[in-house]
Scaffold this active site. Sequence first.
Site, PDB file in Angstrom:
ATOM      1  N   GLY A 155       5.437 -29.547  22.095  1.00 34.32           N
ATOM      2  CA  GLY A 155       6.371 -28.740  22.876  1.00 34.32           C
ATOM      3  C   GLY A 155       7.570 -28.231  22.104  1.00 34.32           C
ATOM      4  O   GLY A 155       8.535 -27.747  22.689  1.00 34.32           O
ATOM      5  N   LYS A 173      -0.276 -30.993  32.037  1.00 37.42           N
ATOM      6  CA  LYS A 173       0.871 -31.861  32.299  1.00 37.42           C
ATOM      7  C   LYS A 173       1.305 -31.739  33.769  1.00 37.42           C
ATOM      8  O   LYS A 173       0.470 -31.553  34.642  1.00 37.42           O
ATOM      9  CB  LYS A 173       2.000 -31.577  31.308  1.00 37.42           C
ATOM     10  CG  LYS A 173       1.502 -31.645  29.848  1.00 37.42           C
ATOM     11  CD  LYS A 173       2.577 -31.648  28.827  1.00 37.42           C
ATOM     12  CE  LYS A 173       1.953 -31.726  27.430  1.00 37.42           C
ATOM     13  NZ  LYS A 173       2.935 -31.778  26.375  1.00 37.42           N
ATOM     14  N   SER A 217       1.989 -27.968  19.703  1.00 39.54           N
ATOM     15  CA  SER A 217       2.392 -26.575  19.447  1.00 39.54           C
ATOM     16  C   SER A 217       1.271 -25.693  18.913  1.00 39.54           C
ATOM     17  O   SER A 217       1.514 -24.798  18.106  1.00 39.54           O
ATOM     18  CB  SER A 217       3.612 -26.535  18.521  1.00 39.54           C
ATOM     19  OG  SER A 217       4.724 -27.137  19.155  1.00 39.54           O
ATOM     20  N   GLU A 227      -1.702 -36.129  17.695  1.00 38.21           N
ATOM     21  CA  GLU A 227      -0.583 -35.327  18.180  1.00 38.21           C
ATOM     22  C   GLU A 227       0.725 -35.902  17.650  1.00 38.21           C
ATOM     23  O   GLU A 227       1.287 -36.846  18.244  1.00 38.21           O
ATOM     24  CB  GLU A 227      -0.542 -35.332  19.711  1.00 38.21           C
ATOM     25  CG  GLU A 227      -1.757 -34.724  20.349  1.00 38.21           C
ATOM     26  CD  GLU A 227      -1.442 -34.204  21.747  1.00 38.21           C
ATOM     27  OE1 GLU A 227      -1.692 -33.031  21.994  1.00 38.21           O
ATOM     28  OE2 GLU A 227      -0.922 -34.974  22.571  1.00 38.21           O
ATOM     29  N   HIS A 248      -1.358 -40.524  25.854  1.00 38.09           N
ATOM     30  CA  HIS A 248      -0.529 -39.389  25.428  1.00 38.09           C
ATOM     31  C   HIS A 248       0.874 -39.903  25.109  1.00 38.09           C
ATOM     32  O   HIS A 248       1.365 -40.822  25.772  1.00 38.09           O
ATOM     33  CB  HIS A 248      -0.488 -38.337  26.532  1.00 38.09           C
ATOM     34  CG  HIS A 248       0.155 -37.056  26.071  1.00 38.09           C
ATOM     35  ND1 HIS A 248       1.514 -36.922  25.963  1.00 38.09           N
ATOM     36  CD2 HIS A 248      -0.384 -35.887  25.650  1.00 38.09           C
ATOM     37  CE1 HIS A 248       1.784 -35.699  25.509  1.00 38.09           C
ATOM     38  NE2 HIS A 248       0.646 -35.054  25.309  1.00 38.09           N
ATOM     39  N   ASN A 278      -4.038 -29.443  28.369  1.00 34.66           N
ATOM     40  CA  ASN A 278      -3.308 -30.491  29.074  1.00 34.66           C
ATOM     41  C   ASN A 278      -2.216 -29.802  29.889  1.00 34.66           C
ATOM     42  O   ASN A 278      -1.203 -29.389  29.341  1.00 34.66           O
ATOM     43  CB  ASN A 278      -2.706 -31.456  28.030  1.00 34.66           C
ATOM     44  CG  ASN A 278      -1.828 -32.523  28.660  1.00 34.66           C
ATOM     45  OD1 ASN A 278      -1.762 -32.650  29.877  1.00 34.66           O
ATOM     46  ND2 ASN A 278      -1.151 -33.289  27.820  1.00 34.66           N
TER      47      ASN A 278
HETATM   48  P1  PGA Z   1       2.108 -28.551  23.332  1.00 30.32           P
HETATM   49  O1  PGA Z   1       1.608 -29.948  23.928  1.00 30.32           O
HETATM   50  O2  PGA Z   1       0.879 -27.737  23.009  1.00 30.32           O
HETATM   51  O3  PGA Z   1       2.923 -27.935  24.442  1.00 30.32           O
HETATM   52  O4  PGA Z   1       2.908 -28.841  22.108  1.00 30.32           O
HETATM   53  C1  PGA Z   1       0.486 -30.593  23.387  1.00 30.32           C
HETATM   54  C2  PGA Z   1       0.218 -31.885  24.129  1.00 30.32           C
HETATM   55  O5  PGA Z   1       1.174 -32.590  24.491  1.00 30.32           O
HETATM   56  O6  PGA Z   1      -0.945 -32.228  24.395  1.00 30.32           O
END
Ligand code: PGA
Length: 248
Positions: free
Chosen positions: A169, A10, A208, A163, A93, A8
């Site tokens: 993040g 983003k 993460s 998630e 999400h 993803n």
């Molecule tokens: P992250 O995000 O791996 O940066 O924690 C995961 C997500 O939001 O799909």
Amino acid sequence: MRPLIAGNWKMNGDWRSARDLAEALRAAAPGLDAALLVCPPFLHVQPVAAALLGSPVAVGGQDCHARNSGAHTGDIAAPMLRDAGATHVILGHSERRADHAESSAQVRAKTEAALAAGLTPVVCVGETEAERLAGEHEAVVGRQLEESLPLGFITSGGIVAYEPVWAIGTGRTPTEDDIAAMHRFMRHALVNSWGPTAQITRLLYGGSVKPSNAAAILALPDVDGALVGGASLVAADFLAIARAVPQE
Ligand code: PGA
């Protein structure tokens, strides 16, 4: 079914970085046991899909509107994503649920639109830290599953991503036991609601995921892949995660 490692991206990158990432994945994908999916920002869906044409790497959007067309300034419809070469779309999400106040009912309407357009939806669920601390995580996720998934989701091969909001993040993840427990809970909930077909519904873990924790997470029962944010922006890290899937 092969585990799926989904990236993803983003709201990150520019066309040059998107193209470089796509080219690195295109080169490595044929040697991998995992299936790969990348979800660039809307603007980059079409060029990334073109760059990946003929490769096993799938492309998805990060959201779509519930309607196919109309006066919805700034929105993108599911058939447009399909037309641009996408085969998947992330829906619900937690950043959309938070930034755009998306309810599970809206997520369900979008998921219906995605299915009707022939896209495979990746529907995200997950509790906040306060809900986890209050012991409400299973109730919250169970309710999100009930309210977000439309008829036909399971039989069309829809994908669910767990998630936890507090793990996105942040560099923090639930314990392996907690991830396994939630995935077992989701499997039971889906089979109870939708029948035995849900035994093969792909359940991804996200939050993460990085090269150092991927092997342990991906080896857990009922974890059929990962949804990766930050680490999906670095080709070497995303590929290291893909190489960490358990051997058949
Ligand atoms: P992250 O995000 O791996 O940066 O924690 C995961 C997500 O939001 O799909």
